[in-house]
Design an enzyme around this catalytic site. Structure first.
Site, PDB file in Angstrom:
ATOM      1  CG  ASN A  97      76.827 -56.629 -41.226  1.00  0.00           C
ATOM      2  OD1 ASN A  97      76.713 -57.624 -41.941  1.00  0.00           O
ATOM      3  ND2 ASN A  97      75.848 -56.235 -40.397  1.00  0.00           N
ATOM      4  CE1 TYR A 162      71.813 -56.004 -50.620  1.00  0.00           C
ATOM      5  CE2 TYR A 162      72.115 -57.892 -52.074  1.00  0.00           C
ATOM      6  CZ  TYR A 162      72.283 -57.289 -50.833  1.00  0.00           C
ATOM      7  OH  TYR A 162      72.918 -57.969 -49.827  1.00  0.00           O
ATOM      8  CB  SER A 165      74.487 -51.279 -53.515  1.00  0.00           C
ATOM      9  OG  SER A 165      74.053 -52.517 -52.984  1.00  0.00           O
ATOM     10  CB  ILE A 195      72.791 -65.774 -44.881  1.00  0.00           C
ATOM     11  CG1 ILE A 195      74.043 -65.684 -45.769  1.00  0.00           C
ATOM     12  CG2 ILE A 195      73.152 -66.193 -43.462  1.00  0.00           C
ATOM     13  CD1 ILE A 195      74.798 -66.977 -45.946  1.00  0.00           C
TER      14      ILE A 195
END
Length: 255
Positions: A97, A162, A165, A195
């Protein structure tokens, strides 16, 4: 409150899990969900000791432990995997995570903006998976769930590092699923949309309604909704699912 009957059916009770980056946001919700399902959970964190202590204190007694680990260091990951296996005699689940963002237009990115994101999001996932896999192989069972992102497949301005990745995580998930399937180990990913976490706060505050207008369900997701998806993929209910990227994004950028 968890239902013991459901926990037994899910097959998670009594198992051991490692969750990287578990002290806040999505990671915290995942740790809490797995502990509620009866798993012994070891989570990693780097800097926020207070948040880690609060998570342990608010969890079922003895079920959750925090460890300071730099997942960018393969030796740290190997040591953690050995420690968890020695303690529990098993590692049933790894949730990769931990992740960071360093958003900026490509031409404004510094070398460290690229290196930090790739080293944490990609190399960290490699390191932790490589450390845990032998212990799962030895038991001929296990689950690996990688936290990807909607950015891995749907481009966004200022997120080249990002997005790259997370695209790598998706490819890694599919390839590792092929590699570990003969050992009864499944590998899947969950790709969250926007989120409600501290990590996304700046984007949400800056973009305002421009973001929710591009989400079919017209709201941001909650960390618990990602945790439920991880729980499902880790459970017996997902025993015939591997190599998949499950999008939990409210229908982001579908219009």
């Amino acid at each position: 409150m968890s239902n013991p009957a459901n926990n037994n059916e899910a097959g998670l009770a009594g198992g051991a899990a490692i969750v990287t980056g578990g002290s806040g946001g999505i990671g915290r919700a995942i740790v809490q969900r797995l502990a509620a399902a009866g798993m012994d959970v070891v989570f990693t964190y780097r800097g926020n000791a207070k948040a880690a202590e609060e998570l342990v204190a608010s969890s079922p007694a003895g079920k959750v432990t925090g460890e300071v680990v730099d997942i960018r260091d393969s030796a740290h990951c190997a040591a953690l995997a050995e420690k968890v296996f020695e303690r529990f005699g098993r590692i049933d689940l790894l949730v990769n995570n931990a992740g960071v963002i360093r958003d900026n237009p490509l031409t404004a990115l510094e070398d460290d903006d690229v290196k930090t994101v790739i080293d944490t999001n990609v190399i960290g996932t490699f390191n932790m998976s490589r450390a845990v896999a032998p212990f799962m192989v030895s038991k001929r069972r296990g689950r690996i769930v990688n936290i990807s992102s909607v950015a891995g497949e749907k481009g966004g301005r200022g997120q080249t590092n990002y997005a790259a990745s997370k695209g790598a995580i998706n490819a890694f998930t599919r390839s590792l699923a092929v590699e570990l399937a003969p050992r009864n180990i499944t590998v899947n990913a969950v790709a969250p949309g926007v989120i409600e976490t501290e990590m996304s706060r700046a984007v949400r505050e800056m973009a305002g309604d421009a973001v929710t207008s591009r989400i079919l369900l017209k709201r941001y997701g909650k960390p618990e909704e990602i945790a439920h998806a991880v729980w499902f993929l880790a459970s017996n209910f997902a025993g015939y699912i591997t190599g998949q990227v499950l999008h939990v994004d409210g229908g982001f950028k579908m219009e």
